[in-house]
Write an enzyme that holds these catalytic residues in place. Structure first.
Site, PDB file in Angstrom:
ATOM      1  N   ARG A 173       0.948  -1.273  -0.017  1.00 18.23           N
ATOM      2  CA  ARG A 173       0.211  -0.029   0.069  1.00 18.23           C
ATOM      3  C   ARG A 173       0.628   1.116  -0.046  1.00 18.23           C
ATOM      4  O   ARG A 173       0.972   1.812  -0.952  1.00 18.23           O
ATOM      5  CB  ARG A 173      -0.999  -0.094   1.328  1.00 18.23           C
ATOM      6  CG  ARG A 173      -2.022   1.054   1.234  1.00 18.23           C
ATOM      7  CD  ARG A 173      -1.651   2.342   1.716  1.00 18.23           C
ATOM      8  NE  ARG A 173      -1.007   2.432   2.922  1.00 18.23           N
ATOM      9  CZ  ARG A 173      -0.558   3.537   3.592  1.00 18.23           C
ATOM     10  NH1 ARG A 173      -0.383   4.585   2.621  1.00 18.23           N
ATOM     11  NH2 ARG A 173       0.098   3.478   4.601  1.00 18.23           N
ATOM     12  N   ASP A 174       1.628   1.632   1.151  1.00 18.05           N
ATOM     13  CA  ASP A 174       2.261   2.868   1.184  1.00 18.05           C
ATOM     14  C   ASP A 174       3.553   2.766   0.082  1.00 18.05           C
ATOM     15  O   ASP A 174       3.861   3.723  -0.275  1.00 18.05           O
ATOM     16  CB  ASP A 174       3.162   2.793   2.481  1.00 18.05           C
ATOM     17  CG  ASP A 174       3.436   4.267   2.911  1.00 18.05           C
ATOM     18  OD1 ASP A 174       2.970   4.979   2.167  1.00 18.05           O
ATOM     19  OD2 ASP A 174       3.973   4.511   4.079  1.00 18.05           O
ATOM     20  N   CYS A 185       4.447   8.980   0.048  1.00 15.02           N
ATOM     21  CA  CYS A 185       3.252   9.335   0.061  1.00 15.02           C
ATOM     22  C   CYS A 185       2.999  10.512  -1.227  1.00 15.02           C
ATOM     23  O   CYS A 185       3.775  11.478  -1.174  1.00 15.02           O
ATOM     24  CB  CYS A 185       2.721  10.283   1.567  1.00 15.02           C
ATOM     25  SG  CYS A 185       1.004  10.819   1.199  1.00 15.02           S
ATOM     26  N   ASN A 243       9.049   4.112   3.374  1.00  8.33           N
ATOM     27  CA  ASN A 243       9.088   3.472   4.861  1.00  8.33           C
ATOM     28  C   ASN A 243      10.340   2.972   4.956  1.00  8.33           C
ATOM     29  O   ASN A 243      11.098   2.259   4.103  1.00  8.33           O
ATOM     30  CB  ASN A 243       8.215   2.590   4.979  1.00  8.33           C
ATOM     31  CG  ASN A 243       7.027   3.211   5.710  1.00  8.33           C
ATOM     32  OD1 ASN A 243       5.867   3.587   5.062  1.00  8.33           O
ATOM     33  ND2 ASN A 243       6.996   3.335   7.178  1.00  8.33           N
ATOM     34  N   HIS A 279       5.410   4.684  12.279  1.00  7.65           N
ATOM     35  CA  HIS A 279       5.519   4.693  10.837  1.00  7.65           C
ATOM     36  C   HIS A 279       6.570   5.478  10.343  1.00  7.65           C
ATOM     37  O   HIS A 279       6.441   6.751  10.112  1.00  7.65           O
ATOM     38  CB  HIS A 279       4.168   4.955  10.418  1.00  7.65           C
ATOM     39  CG  HIS A 279       4.095   4.794   8.960  1.00  7.65           C
ATOM     40  ND1 HIS A 279       3.171   3.595   8.198  1.00  7.65           N
ATOM     41  CD2 HIS A 279       4.199   5.650   7.991  1.00  7.65           C
ATOM     42  CE1 HIS A 279       3.124   4.115   6.902  1.00  7.65           C
ATOM     43  NE2 HIS A 279       3.767   5.164   6.772  1.00  7.65           N
TER      44      HIS A 279
HETATM   45  P1  HMG Z   1     -12.652  14.823  -3.095  1.00  7.00           P
HETATM   46  O1  HMG Z   1     -12.436  14.706  -4.192  1.00  7.00           O
HETATM   47  O2  HMG Z   1     -12.566  16.084  -2.470  1.00  7.00           O
HETATM   48  O3  HMG Z   1     -13.979  13.893  -2.871  1.00  7.00           O
HETATM   49  O4  HMG Z   1     -11.711  13.642  -2.624  1.00  7.00           O
HETATM   50  P2  HMG Z   1     -15.546  14.096  -3.205  1.00  7.00           P
HETATM   51  O5  HMG Z   1     -16.458  13.708  -2.151  1.00  7.00           O
HETATM   52  O6  HMG Z   1     -15.631  15.401  -3.843  1.00  7.00           O
HETATM   53  O7  HMG Z   1     -15.820  13.193  -4.436  1.00  7.00           O
HETATM   54  C1  HMG Z   1     -15.068  13.297  -5.713  1.00  7.00           C
HETATM   55  C2  HMG Z   1     -15.128  11.953  -6.357  1.00  7.00           C
HETATM   56  O8  HMG Z   1     -14.618  10.985  -5.943  1.00  7.00           O
HETATM   57  C3  HMG Z   1     -16.448  11.499  -6.485  1.00  7.00           C
HETATM   58  O9  HMG Z   1     -16.603  10.832  -7.839  1.00  7.00           O
HETATM   59  C4  HMG Z   1     -16.814  10.459  -5.388  1.00  7.00           C
HETATM   60  O10 HMG Z   1     -17.576   9.757  -5.559  1.00  7.00           O
HETATM   61  C5  HMG Z   1     -15.340   9.833  -5.413  1.00  7.00           C
HETATM   62  P3  HMG Z   1     -17.119  11.516  -9.358  1.00  7.00           P
HETATM   63  O11 HMG Z   1     -18.480  12.076  -8.909  1.00  7.00           O
HETATM   64  O12 HMG Z   1     -16.160  12.696  -9.262  1.00  7.00           O
HETATM   65  O13 HMG Z   1     -16.857  10.316 -10.316  1.00  7.00           O
HETATM   66  N1  HMG Z   1     -15.020   9.389  -3.983  1.00  7.00           N
HETATM   67  C6  HMG Z   1     -14.433   8.162  -4.020  1.00  7.00           C
HETATM   68  N2  HMG Z   1     -14.114   7.201  -4.893  1.00  7.00           N
HETATM   69  C7  HMG Z   1     -13.620   5.954  -4.409  1.00  7.00           C
HETATM   70  N3  HMG Z   1     -13.354   5.913  -2.969  1.00  7.00           N
HETATM   71  C8  HMG Z   1     -13.748   6.621  -2.291  1.00  7.00           C
HETATM   72  C9  HMG Z   1     -14.161   7.944  -2.719  1.00  7.00           C
HETATM   73  N4  HMG Z   1     -14.515   9.157  -1.967  1.00  7.00           N
HETATM   74  C10 HMG Z   1     -14.915   9.745  -2.910  1.00  7.00           C
HETATM   75  N5  HMG Z   1     -13.368   6.433  -0.808  1.00  7.00           N
HETATM   76  C11 HMG Z   1     -11.050  11.916  -1.054  1.00  7.00           C
HETATM   77  C12 HMG Z   1     -11.678  13.151  -1.144  1.00  7.00           C
HETATM   78  C13 HMG Z   1     -10.924  11.439   0.454  1.00  7.00           C
HETATM   79  C14 HMG Z   1     -11.924  10.634  -1.565  1.00  7.00           C
HETATM   80  C15 HMG Z   1      -9.467  12.098  -1.768  1.00  7.00           C
HETATM   81  O14 HMG Z   1      -8.953  12.943  -1.319  1.00  7.00           O
HETATM   82  C16 HMG Z   1      -8.700  10.979  -1.515  1.00  7.00           C
HETATM   83  O15 HMG Z   1      -9.094   9.685  -2.163  1.00  7.00           O
HETATM   84  N6  HMG Z   1      -7.583  10.923  -0.951  1.00  7.00           N
HETATM   85  C17 HMG Z   1      -6.684   9.877  -0.534  1.00  7.00           C
HETATM   86  C18 HMG Z   1      -5.379  10.318  -0.285  1.00  7.00           C
HETATM   87  C19 HMG Z   1      -4.326   9.075   0.151  1.00  7.00           C
HETATM   88  O16 HMG Z   1      -4.873   8.007  -0.418  1.00  7.00           O
HETATM   89  N7  HMG Z   1      -3.151   9.372   0.608  1.00  7.00           N
HETATM   90  C20 HMG Z   1      -2.354   8.386   0.604  1.00  7.00           C
HETATM   91  C21 HMG Z   1      -2.794   7.508   1.856  1.00  7.00           C
HETATM   92  S1  HMG Z   1      -2.368   8.423   3.319  1.00  7.00           S
HETATM   93  C22 HMG Z   1      -0.581   8.005   3.735  1.00  7.00           C
HETATM   94  O17 HMG Z   1      -0.148   7.745   2.651  1.00  7.00           O
HETATM   95  C23 HMG Z   1       0.167   8.525   4.961  1.00  7.00           C
HETATM   96  C24 HMG Z   1       0.278   7.023   5.727  1.00  7.00           C
HETATM   97  O18 HMG Z   1       1.267   6.383   4.996  1.00  7.00           O
HETATM   98  C25 HMG Z   1       0.848   7.568   7.050  1.00  7.00           C
HETATM   99  C26 HMG Z   1       2.248   8.539   6.822  1.00  7.00           C
HETATM  100  O19 HMG Z   1       3.301   8.224   6.230  1.00  7.00           O
HETATM  101  O20 HMG Z   1       1.907   9.650   7.100  1.00  7.00           O
HETATM  102  C27 HMG Z   1      -0.911   6.430   6.211  1.00  7.00           C
HETATM  103 MG    MG Z   2       3.364   6.352   4.935  1.00 10.56          MG
END
Ligand code: HMG
Ligand code: MG
Length: 300
Positions: free
Chosen positions: A14-15, A239, A248, A206
């Protein structure tokens, strides 16, 4: 006194992969995760139910989850940012999810287009439904040792948010040094602050390895009594919404260090190397892990 046993949470699929630009098919990911499942991990992260527009690499996570061979003793979590993600998780019969938050307002907006307050509301909603469905929930917090957009992030704010996540029903909070800014004494100060609010047994670390500090920070965390660490096979990752973040800490480097200290983690280093070689061949580049490179160069 160091912990006698360390839990290693494998986040490479994933990450690690979320940041990769080349298209990795569901079939290749399934083969990769099946190799990881041979290594005796208790935790292997599979992917994310996030928007494919935001993180295209994770778009096949449902297919991957469905097709992997699952060990009985291993959990296979996926990340969920909102109730749409949770709905997809429920449809895929996922047993463990991860929610994610941060005490940095700027990072919250960049990563999920959502304020901290709105994220808390979303998480409450997710947890209410997930708990009813007997789903286990882990929590992530990003930018705990610094944010690429805001700079220093208050440890107190992180501690309060961690407390909220545990109070709401998460079984563990993983403190993410997203860009790898942390150094050992700062890591200990952070843990000190968070452990004023929640028990050590509910804290995982993490640690991204951008500045080469991750192993030192793990050792510093172990000295504080932390025994759960996220690692990424071969050192994959980053990320997409944290510019400059590298992978990581490499799983192989952590196992090598723990083996050398006589601390058990249960994960088979040789089998991890097989998974590393497999995925880096698909990515067509060299393994980041120094341990993996050293061992493999002796073997060839
Ligand atoms: P948005 O654009 O603000 O959402 O995104 P929205 O509610 O306006 O929806 C826009 C479109 O996305 C719509 O579709 C929704 O249906 C769809 P459209 O009508 O345009 O066709 N949608 C989704 N589709 C699938 N799954 C969903 C979903 N939600 C809405 N869950 C949102 C908001 C949160 C969805 C977006 O910002 C997003 O997906 N962000 C994810 C970011 C991410 O994955 N980052 C990496 C993981 S975190 C990380 O790596 C850190 C970590 O490792 C720890 C560390 O290292 O710090 C964990
Ligand atoms: Mg991370």
């Amino acid at each position: 006194m160091l912990p006698k046993h360390i839990s290693i949470n494998e986040v490479g699929a994933r990450d690690g992969l979320q940041n990769e630009k080349i298209n990795i098919s569901a079939e290749e990911k399934v083969k990769f995760i099946n190799l990881l499942s041979l290594c005796n991990y208790k935790y292997i992260e599979v992917g994310s139910f996030v928007s494919a527009k935001w993180v295209p690499q994770m778009k096949n996570s449902d297919v991957v989850y469905k097709n992997i061979i699952k060990n009985k003793e291993t959990i296979y979590p996926l990340l969920v940012p909102n109730t749409i993600g949770l709905k997809n998780a429920l449809e895929s019969d996922v047993k463990t999810i991860c929610v994610f938050a941060t005490a940095s307002e700027a990072f919250s907006k960049k990563n999920t287009n959502t304020s901290i307050e709105q994220t808390k509301k979303n998480i409450k909603e997710i947890l209410k439904i997930a708990i009813k469905n007997n789903i286990k929930i882990r929590a992530y917090m990003s930018c705990v040792l610094g944010c690429p957009y805001e700079g220093k992030v208050s440890y107190k704010k992180t501690a309060n948010l961690a407390n909220f996540l545990i109070d709401e029903g998460c079984y563990e909070v993983s403190l993410g040094d997203t860009v790898g800014y942390g150094t050992p004494l700062e890591t200990q100060k952070l843990i000190n602050e968070v452990s004023n609010k929640i028990n050590f047994s509910k804290i995982a670390m993490h640690l991204h390895d951008t500045y080469g500090q991750a192993l030192a920070n793990i050792y510093a965390s172990m000295q504080m009594g932390i025994s759960s660490f996220d690692t990424s096979v071969g050192g994959l990752g980053g990320c997409p919404y944290a510019k400059g973040a590298s992978g990581n800490v490499a799983t192989e480097d952590v196992i090598y260090m723990l083996n050398g200290m006589g601390v058990d983690c249960g994960v088979d280093l040789q089998k991890v190397l097989v998974a590393s070689k497999f995925i880096y061949k698909i990515l067509n580049r060299n393994i980041v892990s120094k341990t993996a490179s050293a061992i493999l160069s002796k073997q060839t």
